[in-house]
Design a protein around this motif. Structure first.
Motif, mmCIF file in Angstrom:
data_model
loop_
_atom_site.group_PDB
_atom_site.id
_atom_site.type_symbol
_atom_site.label_atom_id
_atom_site.label_comp_id
_atom_site.label_asym_id
_atom_site.label_seq_id
_atom_site.Cartn_x
_atom_site.Cartn_y
_atom_site.Cartn_z
ATOM 1 N N PHE A 17 0.817 -1.227 0.000
ATOM 2 C CA PHE A 17 0.000 0.000 0.000
ATOM 3 C C PHE A 17 0.840 1.262 0.000
ATOM 4 C CE2 PHE A 17 0.834 -0.404 4.556
ATOM 5 C CZ PHE A 17 1.075 0.919 4.908
ATOM 6 N N LYS A 18 2.137 1.142 0.285
ATOM 7 C CA LYS A 18 2.989 2.321 0.368
ATOM 8 C C LYS A 18 2.948 3.127 -0.937
ATOM 9 C CE LYS A 18 4.799 1.534 4.554
ATOM 10 N NZ LYS A 18 4.386 0.208 4.989
ATOM 11 N N ASN A 26 9.229 -1.956 2.828
ATOM 12 C CA ASN A 26 8.261 -1.576 1.794
ATOM 13 C C ASN A 26 8.311 -0.095 1.438
ATOM 14 O OD1 ASN A 26 7.251 -4.076 1.174
ATOM 15 N ND2 ASN A 26 5.729 -4.020 2.814
ATOM 16 N N GLY A 62 1.913 -0.445 12.283
ATOM 17 C CA GLY A 62 3.334 -0.311 12.567
ATOM 18 C C GLY A 62 3.530 1.107 13.087
ATOM 19 N N ASN A 63 3.761 2.042 12.173
ATOM 20 C CA ASN A 63 3.797 3.455 12.542
ATOM 21 C C ASN A 63 2.405 4.064 12.655
ATOM 22 O OD1 ASN A 63 6.460 4.518 13.006
ATOM 23 N ND2 ASN A 63 6.922 3.880 10.911
ATOM 24 N N ALA A 64 1.404 3.287 12.278
ATOM 25 C CA ALA A 64 -0.008 3.673 12.385
ATOM 26 C C ALA A 64 -0.412 4.814 11.460
ATOM 27 C CB ALA A 64 -0.382 3.987 13.831
ATOM 28 N N GLY A 65 0.336 4.984 10.382
ATOM 29 C CA GLY A 65 -0.059 5.958 9.367
ATOM 30 C C GLY A 65 -1.252 5.456 8.575
ATOM 31 N N ASN A 66 -1.243 4.176 8.259
ATOM 32 C CA ASN A 66 -2.287 3.661 7.384
ATOM 33 C C ASN A 66 -3.653 3.686 8.056
ATOM 34 O OD1 ASN A 66 -2.689 2.856 4.725
ATOM 35 N ND2 ASN A 66 -2.681 0.684 5.230
ATOM 36 N N GLU A 83 1.998 -10.855 2.944
ATOM 37 C CA GLU A 83 3.149 -10.957 3.835
ATOM 38 C C GLU A 83 2.669 -11.101 5.286
ATOM 39 O OE1 GLU A 83 5.672 -7.458 4.719
ATOM 40 O OE2 GLU A 83 4.934 -6.707 2.812
ATOM 41 N N THR A 89 -1.934 -5.571 3.491
ATOM 42 C CA THR A 89 -1.083 -4.431 3.161
ATOM 43 C C THR A 89 0.054 -4.733 2.181
ATOM 44 O OG1 THR A 89 -0.025 -5.072 5.219
ATOM 45 C CG2 THR A 89 -1.505 -3.180 5.314
HETATM 46 C C1 LIG Z 1 4.141 -0.259 6.293
HETATM 47 C C2 LIG Z 1 3.428 -1.536 6.468
HETATM 48 C C3 LIG Z 1 2.519 -1.771 7.526
HETATM 49 C C4 LIG Z 1 2.306 -0.786 8.628
HETATM 50 O O1 LIG Z 1 1.694 0.399 8.200
HETATM 51 P P1 LIG Z 1 1.756 1.691 9.134
HETATM 52 O O2 LIG Z 1 1.189 2.780 8.327
HETATM 53 O O3 LIG Z 1 3.196 1.894 9.469
HETATM 54 O O4 LIG Z 1 0.965 1.359 10.352
HETATM 55 C C5 LIG Z 1 1.835 -2.966 7.560
HETATM 56 N N1 LIG Z 1 2.033 -3.904 6.622
HETATM 57 C C6 LIG Z 1 2.887 -3.722 5.609
HETATM 58 C C7 LIG Z 1 3.062 -4.813 4.617
HETATM 59 C C8 LIG Z 1 3.607 -2.541 5.491
HETATM 60 O O5 LIG Z 1 4.467 -2.381 4.483
#
Ligand SMILES: *Cc1c(COP(=O)(O)O)cnc(C)c1O
Length: 359
Positions: A69-70, A96, A196-200, A296, A324
């Motif tokens: 999703f990045k 990612n 993770g960083n909770a941006g998504n 993943e 993601t």
């Molecule tokens: C970056 C990432 C996350 C976490 O997203 P955040 O925005 O950091 O919470 C989860 N899964 C995958 C595969 C990612 O690349």
């Protein structure tokens, strides 16, 4: 033969598709790999495991151009950086973000510097950064340390930071919520998402709120965020000094979007929970074997979390799990965690092979 009208016009990428909802102007050069428009796939095996008329879907964002999703955020971040005349970008990454930053930056003719935690980036992701022409700097330290460094460098030198502290990233990522609403005709009851960083999770909420305020959807979803138990700063409400998990994409101890995520939890009446690595792997295998979807490990945390909350789901609910990233990102995890039968060293003999097959 006539033209297949179901495919009448090509997808232009998410900036063109959602131009009115994004901070771009005619002056913004659009750097795109036609990201977005990813499928919302019914998870039939998982739905029937839950029963009671519950419908579960996967938003498979691992089908974006660089496999996560990045890309949704990066098309925006790099287009805006280009508009501002920037010639180089930098990020810290568990893999990612670096793959995506490298692809979009190089496409825009910029240099891409990526700082990664030495030894903790999945093979597929590292391969991508290298092939996309990034300048890779592996540090002896974890993601959180790498982020500290790139933030400082971006302040002192002429490079633009493209981690999820970059506000344009979240703007691009919010479009996944638009696509879900368009596919379902409304927002779902629950969103299950790894953090993770909770941006998504914050970006999804922005998207859901925007369509709700515009009257396009009739409800807002409950946001359920999941972390790995050894790397759960948002669940524990603390900072984790040495985060540990098989799901390297969410191996983050000090999430940069903590405040935003807490607001999302409160406003959506949501929840943050942790799942064990074993639960993540079980969901990962289940998605592969019973749904035909290879994601993943970090992505499988969304399904692991949903299964953990099974007893709280109301009948007839609609739930979307966010997958993601693509499973091909982390081949080591796949090779080491599967229930496949694999006979090697067989003689090329029909009878023997048939016998091995059980005939
Ligand atoms: C970056 C990432 C996350 C976490 O997203 P955040 O925005 O950091 O919470 C989860 N899964 C995958 C595969 C990612 O690349």
């Amino acid at each position: 033969m006539s033209l297949n009208t179901k495919k009448k016009s090509g997808w232009p990428g998410l900036i063109e598709a959602y131009r009115d909802w994004l901070p771009v102007t005619e002056a913004t050069p659009i750097i795109t790999l036609q990201e977005g428009d990813t499928p919302l796939i019914p998870l039939n095996a998982i739905s029937s495991r839950i029963g009671n008329g519950v419908k579960v879907f996967a938003k498979y964002d691992g089908l974006n151009p660089t496999g996560s999703f990045k890309d949704r955020g990066m098309t925006m971040a790099i287009s805006k950086a280009k508009e501002n005349g920037c010639e180089a970008v930098i990020c810290a990454s568990t893999g990612n973000t670096s793959a995506s930053a490298a692809a979009y930056a190089r496409r825009a003719g910029m240099r891409a510097f990526v700082l990664i935690p030495d030894g903790y980036v999945a093979q597929g992701k590292l391969a991508q950064a290298l092939v996309y022409g990034a300048e890779v700097l592996a540090i002896k330290g974890n993601f959180d340390k790498a982020l500290e460094i790139v933030r400082e460098i971006a302040e002192r030198y002429p490079v633009t930071l493209v981690n999820s502290t970059n506000p344009f990233r979240l703007e691009g990522q919010k479009t996944a919520a638009f696509e879900i609403i368009e596919a379902l005709g409304n927002a779902p009851d629950w969103i299950c998402i790894p953090m993770g960083n909770a941006g998504n999770i914050s970006a999804y909420w922005m998207g859901f709120e925007a369509y709700f305020k515009a009257g396009i959807s009739k409800q807002l979803p409950k946001m359920l965020g999941f972390q790995a138990i050894g790397s759960a700063p948002l669940v524990l409400n603390t900072t984790v000094k040495e985060p540990k998990t098989i799901a390297t994409a969410i191996r983050i101890g000090n999430p940069v979007n903590r405040e935003k995520a807490l607001i999302v939890k409160e406003k959506s009446n949501g929840k943050f929970l942790s799942v064990t690595d074993q639960e993540i792997i079980n969901a990962y295998k289940l998605l592969g074997k019973e749904e035909g979807i290879f994601c993943e490990p970090a992505s499988a945390a969304s399904v692991a979390g949903l299964l953990k909350c099974k007893n709280e789901i109301k009948n007839e609910s609609t739930i979307v799990c966010i997958l993601t990233g693509n499973g091909l990102k982390d081949p080591d995890c796949a090779i080491n965690n599967n229930d496949a039968t694999f006979f090697n060293g067989l003689d090329p003999n029909i009878d023997k092979i048939a016998q091995t097959m059980g005939f």
